[in-house]
Design an enzyme around this catalytic site. Structure first.
Site, PDB file in Angstrom:
ATOM      1  N   PHE A 108       0.779  -1.068  -0.020  1.00  0.00           N
ATOM      2  CA  PHE A 108      -0.001  -0.119  -0.082  1.00  0.00           C
ATOM      3  C   PHE A 108       0.834   1.387   0.068  1.00  0.00           C
ATOM      4  CE2 PHE A 108       0.369  -0.265   4.633  1.00  0.00           C
ATOM      5  CZ  PHE A 108       0.555   1.051   4.926  1.00  0.00           C
ATOM      6  N   LYS A 109       2.021   1.186   0.414  1.00  0.00           N
ATOM      7  CA  LYS A 109       3.017   2.392   0.393  1.00  0.00           C
ATOM      8  C   LYS A 109       3.061   2.907  -1.094  1.00  0.00           C
ATOM      9  CE  LYS A 109       4.591   1.655   4.724  1.00  0.00           C
ATOM     10  NZ  LYS A 109       4.091   0.460   5.183  1.00  0.00           N
ATOM     11  N   ASP A 110       2.874   2.305  -1.921  1.00  0.00           N
ATOM     12  CA  ASP A 110       3.029   2.881  -3.225  1.00  0.00           C
ATOM     13  C   ASP A 110       1.830   3.983  -3.637  1.00  0.00           C
ATOM     14  OD1 ASP A 110       5.052   1.322  -4.380  1.00  0.00           O
ATOM     15  OD2 ASP A 110       3.654  -0.270  -4.604  1.00  0.00           O
ATOM     16  N   LEU A 113       3.754   6.908  -2.018  1.00  0.00           N
ATOM     17  CA  LEU A 113       4.973   7.382  -2.317  1.00  0.00           C
ATOM     18  C   LEU A 113       5.138   7.702  -3.883  1.00  0.00           C
ATOM     19  CD1 LEU A 113       6.967   5.367   0.168  1.00  0.00           C
ATOM     20  CD2 LEU A 113       7.127   7.720  -0.584  1.00  0.00           C
TER      21      LEU A 113
END
Ligand SMILES: *Cc1c(COP(=O)(O)O)cnc(C)c1O
Length: 458
Positions: A108-110, A113
Site C-alpha cells: 500500500f505504500k505505493d 509514495l
C-alpha cells in the site's frame, strides 16, 4: 491551508514549507490548522484520481493549482495494475477487503509514495534545488520510495533498513535498484533504531546546512493525505450509511489517515487497530499506558515497531490540540520510559479506536483459514486484520485493508498453507539482479558521515 506542529500549535507554515521538511524543528509533527470538510455527494461517479484531487486539494491549495494537482494524480496512478486502483472485495455480508497492492512494489505504500515522487518533481521544476531524501524502513516504505525516486533529477535517496530483518524480496526490491542517486544502508539494529537515527539527523544542524533533507517515512504529511483517499474511495464503492475499518498498524500512518478521513466527514464508526505481538498500540488504547517496550521479530516485519511515530498526531488531537500538553507527555515519556494517559484522554482514544494483537501462530492460522474457506491468499500483515474481521458480527460494515501482496512474504505464507504460492515474474526476477547496499553500525554518527561523504561527491 496552513500547518502547525504537534509541539508548537502557534506555528503557521505553508504546504511547500512542510513538504520537504518532514519533522518540525521543535521535534513535532505537522498537522493542518483545521480539518477541511468534504461533501460526499460531490464525489459521486468520480474516478479514483478525481476523488483524490477533491480530497487532497484543500491541503495544498496555497501552493498548487487544482489542474496541476489533477495532472500529478493522473500520472501517479497511470501505471497501477487494477482499473479501480484500489479494489473493494466482498468476502461475506458486511465484511470487505480493500486491496492496496496494485502499485509497482506490491504494497500500500505505493499509493502515497508514487504521489510524493511526482509532487517533488513538479515542485523542483518550479524552484530548482538539490534535495536529499532520508528515510527509515521496516521494508515496504523503502522499496516504494526507491521505486518512486529512482529516475528523478536533483534528488539523492538514502534509505535505512534493519540489516537482515526485512524479507528477502523486500530487500531485493530496494538493493537491486542500482541508480546513482539511490543509497541503501543496512543498519545493524532494528527498525526503531533506524527511525531514531533518522529523527536525530533531521534535527542535526551540520547535515541540515550541507543539504536540504527530506523525510519520506510515514510522518511525511503528503503521504498521509494520499492515503486518506482510499478510505473515501472504498466507502463510495458500497451502499452503506456508515463504515468501519480494520487497519494492520505499525507506525500508525495508515490508520491515522483513516482518522483524517473521519475528521473530513467520512461516516466512520470505529477504527480497529490490528498489531502483531508488538502491541504498544493495544496497551495504549486498552489502558492508556504508553511504555517503552522491546521489539519482537514476527512474520509481519513492516509492523515490527514499538515506537509508533504518528501516534503523536493522535495524542495532539485527543489533547484538544494543545501542544503544551503534548510536550509534557513526551518529556515525561523520554525521562521515565512510560506515560499514563488519564481517564478522560483514554476515553477519547476509545471513542474511535479498538485494538487487537495477533501473534504469529494466529497469523498463520488465519492465512490458512482464509485460503481454505474463501480461496484467498493473504500476506501476514493483512492476516492480522483478517483475524479481527472474521471475529466481527455482520450487523455493521467492516473493511479490512490488504496491505501487501502475499508473494512479498512467501516464506510465511507457504508455511501457513503448506504449498508454494505463485510469485509474479517481476518479483522472482529480482533474485537474478545485482545488489547495491552498505552495512553500517547502529550509530547516528556513522550514518551521518556516510551521507555527508556521498553528497559531497555527487
Ligand atoms: C507499512 C506497512 C504496515 C503498517 O502501516 P503503518 O502506516 O506503519 O501503520 C502494515 N503492513 C504493510 C505491508 C506495510 O508495508
Amino acid at each position: 491551508m496552513k500547518y502547525l506542529s504537534t509541539r508548537d500549535d502557534s506555528l503557521s507554515r505553508s504546504f511547500n514549507d512542510i513538504l520537504y521538511q518532514g519533522l518540525s524543528r521543535d521535534g513535532g509533527l505537522y498537522l493542518p490548522q483545521s480539518w477541511p470538510k468534504i461533501d460526499l455527494l460531490s464525489l459521486k461517479n468520480k474516478s479514483y484520481e478525481e476523488v483524490a484531487c477533491e480530497i487532497i486539494f484543500p491541503y495544498v491549495n496555497e501552493n498548487i493549482e487544482k489542474l496541476e494537482l489533477q495532472k500529478i494524480l493522473n500520472e501517479t496512478y497511470a501505471n497501477f495494475t487494477h482499473e479501480k486502483i484500489a479494489a473493494l472485495v466482498e468476502l461475506e455480508n458486511n465484511k470487505f477487503l480493500l486491496e492496496l497492492i496494485y502499485g509497482p512494489t506490491y504494497a500500500f505504500k505505493d499509493y502515497a509514495l508514487q504521489f510524493l515522487g511526482n509532487l517533488f518533481s513538479t515542485s523542483l521544476e518550479m524552484s530548482p534545488k538539490k534535495i536529499t531524501v532520508l528515510g527509515a524502513t521496516s521494508g515496504d516504505t523503502g522499496s516504494a520510495a526507491i521505486h518512486s525516486f529512482k529516475s528523478k533529477k536533483d534528488i539523492n535517496v538514502f534509505i535505512l533498513h534493519p540489516h537482515n530483518k526485512v524479507s528477502p524480496i523486500q530487500q531485493k526490491q530496494m538493493t537491486t535498484v542500482i541508480d546513482k542517486n539511490i543509497f541503501n544502508i543496512a543498519v545493524e539494529g532494528n527498525f526503531d533504531d533506524c527511525q531514531k537515527i533518522v529523527k536525530e539527523l533531521f534535527v542535526d544542524d551540520e547535515i541540515q546546512e550541507s543539504t536540504s533533507l527530506t523525510a519520506v517515512n510515514s510522518i511525511n504529511w503528503a503521504r498521509l493525505i494520499a492515503q486518506v483517499v482510499y478510505y473515501f474511495w472504498s466507502y463510495l464503492q458500497t451502499d452503506k450509511q456508515q463504515i468501519n475499518f480494520i487497519v494492520p498498524s505499525g507506525n500508525f500512518g495508515n490508520i491515522f489517515s483513516a482518522f483524517v478521513a473521519k475528521q473530513m466527514g467520512l461516516p466512520i464508526g470505529h477504527l480497529h487497530i490490528a498489531t502483531n505481538s508488538n502491541d504498544i498500540l493495544k496497551s495504549i488504547v486498552d489502558t492508556g499506558e504508553m511504555k517503552k517496550k522491546s521489539v519482537f521479530q514476527t512474520y509481519s516485519p513492516s509492523m515490527d515497531i514499538q515506537v509508533s511515530s504518528n501516534f503523536e498526531r493522535q495524542i495532539f488531537e485527543s489533547l484538544n490540540r494543545d501542544s503544551k500538553r503534548v510536550n509534557e507527555v513526551f518529556e515525561s515519556f523520554s525521562s521515565k520510559g512510560f506515560y499514563q494517559f488519564d481517564d478522560s484522554v483514554l476515553a477519547k482514544f476509545q471513542q474511535i479506536y479498538k485494538a487487537s494483537s495477533i501473534d504469529d501462530s494466529q497469523t498463520l492460522e488465519t492465512i490458512k483459514f482464509v485460503y481454505e474457506k474463501y480461496n484467498y491468499i493473504a500476506d501476514p500483515h493483512t492476516a492480522t486484520g483478517l483475524k479481527v474481521l472474521l471475529d466481527k458480527k455482520d450487523d455493521e460494515a467492516w473493511v479490512s485493508l490488504v496491505c501487501a501482496h502475499p508473494a512479498k512474504f512467501d516464506k510465511a505464507v507457504n508455511k501457513a498453507i503448506n504449498k508454494e504460492i505463485e510469485i509474479p515474474k517481476e518479483l522472482s526476477n529480482l533474485f537474478d539482479k545485482e545488489e547495491k547496499m552498505t552495512i553500517l553500525p547502529n550509530s547516528t554518527m556513522d550514518v551521518k558521515n556516510f551521507i555527508l561523504e556521498k553528497i559531497s561527491n555527487a
